[in-house]
Design a protein around this motif. Structure first.
Motif, short mmCIF file in Angstrom:
data_model
loop_
_atom_site.label_atom_id
_atom_site.label_comp_id
_atom_site.label_asym_id
_atom_site.label_seq_id
_atom_site.Cartn_x
_atom_site.Cartn_y
_atom_site.Cartn_z
N CYS A 1 8.65 11.23 -20.42
CA CYS A 1 8.45 12.50 -21.13
C CYS A 1 6.98 12.73 -21.50
N LEU A 2 6.16 11.70 -21.47
CA LEU A 2 4.73 11.82 -21.80
C LEU A 2 3.91 12.41 -20.65
N LEU A 3 4.49 12.42 -19.46
CA LEU A 3 3.78 12.94 -18.29
C LEU A 3 3.72 14.46 -18.32
N PRO A 4 2.68 15.05 -17.69
CA PRO A 4 2.66 16.51 -17.55
C PRO A 4 3.90 16.97 -16.77
N LYS A 5 4.32 18.21 -16.99
CA LYS A 5 5.51 18.73 -16.34
C LYS A 5 5.15 19.76 -15.27
N LEU A 6 5.94 19.80 -14.22
CA LEU A 6 5.84 20.85 -13.21
C LEU A 6 6.52 22.11 -13.75
N ASP A 7 6.41 23.22 -13.03
CA ASP A 7 7.05 24.46 -13.46
C ASP A 7 8.55 24.32 -13.61
N ASP A 8 9.16 23.43 -12.83
CA ASP A 8 10.61 23.24 -12.92
C ASP A 8 11.00 22.26 -14.03
N GLY A 9 10.00 21.78 -14.81
CA GLY A 9 10.27 20.87 -15.92
C GLY A 9 10.28 19.41 -15.56
N CYS A 10 10.11 19.07 -14.27
CA CYS A 10 10.11 17.67 -13.85
C CYS A 10 8.77 17.02 -14.17
N PRO A 11 8.78 15.76 -14.64
CA PRO A 11 7.52 15.05 -14.90
C PRO A 11 6.79 14.76 -13.59
N THR A 12 5.46 14.77 -13.66
CA THR A 12 4.66 14.54 -12.45
C THR A 12 3.38 13.80 -12.78
N MET B 1 0.87 -1.17 0.00
CA MET B 1 0.00 0.00 0.00
C MET B 1 0.91 1.22 0.00
N ILE B 2 0.75 2.08 -1.01
CA ILE B 2 1.61 3.25 -1.11
C ILE B 2 0.76 4.48 -1.42
N GLU B 3 1.29 5.63 -1.10
CA GLU B 3 0.69 6.90 -1.47
C GLU B 3 1.24 7.30 -2.83
N SER B 4 0.42 7.93 -3.66
CA SER B 4 0.90 8.30 -4.99
C SER B 4 2.10 9.24 -4.93
N SER B 5 2.18 10.04 -3.89
CA SER B 5 3.32 10.95 -3.75
C SER B 5 4.62 10.20 -3.44
N ASP B 6 4.51 8.93 -3.03
CA ASP B 6 5.69 8.12 -2.73
C ASP B 6 6.26 7.42 -3.96
N VAL B 7 5.54 7.45 -5.08
CA VAL B 7 5.98 6.77 -6.29
C VAL B 7 7.05 7.61 -6.98
N SER B 8 8.23 7.03 -7.15
CA SER B 8 9.33 7.78 -7.76
C SER B 8 9.30 7.68 -9.28
N ILE B 9 9.69 8.77 -9.91
CA ILE B 9 9.86 8.84 -11.36
C ILE B 9 11.33 9.16 -11.56
N ASP B 10 12.06 8.26 -12.23
CA ASP B 10 13.48 8.48 -12.40
C ASP B 10 13.90 8.30 -13.85
N ASP B 11 15.20 8.33 -14.10
CA ASP B 11 15.72 8.24 -15.47
C ASP B 11 15.40 6.92 -16.15
N SER B 12 15.10 5.88 -15.37
CA SER B 12 14.80 4.58 -15.98
C SER B 12 13.30 4.40 -16.26
N THR B 13 12.47 5.40 -15.90
CA THR B 13 11.04 5.32 -16.21
C THR B 13 10.86 5.50 -17.71
N TRP B 14 10.35 4.45 -18.35
CA TRP B 14 10.20 4.48 -19.80
C TRP B 14 9.08 5.43 -20.19
N ASN B 15 9.33 6.35 -21.10
CA ASN B 15 8.37 7.34 -21.61
C ASN B 15 7.91 8.35 -20.56
#
Length: 114
Positions: A26-37, A10-24
Motif C-alpha cells: 500500500c506504500l507504493l504509488p498507484k496506477l490509475d486503476d488503483g494497482c500498486p506499481t 537477472m530480471i527486468e523490473s517489469s517482471d517483478v510481481s506485486i501480489d497480496d503477500s507483498t508486505w506494505n
C-alpha cells in the motif's frame, strides 16, 4: 571450490510481481486503476542481502527531493516484491549520493532484563 562471483539471477523490473503477500504494498504509488506499481519510482542503490543470496534491496523515490524513501525487498529467485519499507531520506536530496547500508551487527545484541 569456485570462489569467483557469478551472475545467478537477472530480471527486468517489469517482471517483478506485486501480489497480496507483498508486505506494505500500500506504500507504493498507484496506477490509475488503483494497482500498486514501481514504474513511477526512481530507483537506485541495489544492495545484496547479507543473509539471503536471493534478496536484493533497492531504494526508490517518486521524486528525488522527497524526504521519505522506499526500500524495496526483491526476491530475485521468484521475481517477486516481498516488502516495501519507508525510511527518512532528508539527507538524500537532488541525487542519490548518500544511501543506506546494512549490517549484521544486530545479531550480537542481547535483550537485557528490565
Amino acid at each position: 571450490m569456485d570462489d569467483e562471483w557469478r551472475e545467478d539471477f537477472m530480471i527486468e523490473s517489469s517482471d517483478v510481481s506485486i501480489d497480496d503477500s507483498t508486505w506494505n504494498a500500500c506504500l507504493l504509488p498507484k496506477l490509475d486503476d488503483g494497482c500498486p506499481t514501481t514504474d513511477t519510482l526512481q530507483l537506485a542503490h541495489p544492495t545484496l542481502s547479507l543473509m539471503d543470496a536471493h534478496i536484493v534491496y533497492i531504494m526508490g523515490k517518486v521524486d528525488v527531493s522527497d524526504e521519505k524513501a522506499l526500500v524495496l525487498t526483491v526476491d530475485m529467485a521468484n521475481k517477486r516484491l516481498q516488502e516495501v519499507s519507508v525510511y527518512d531520506a532528508e539527507r538524500i536530496v537532488n541525487d542519490f549520493d548518500y544511501a543506506y547500508t546494512q549490517s549484521t551487527i544486530s545479531q550480537y545484541f542481547t535483550t537485557a532484563a528490565a
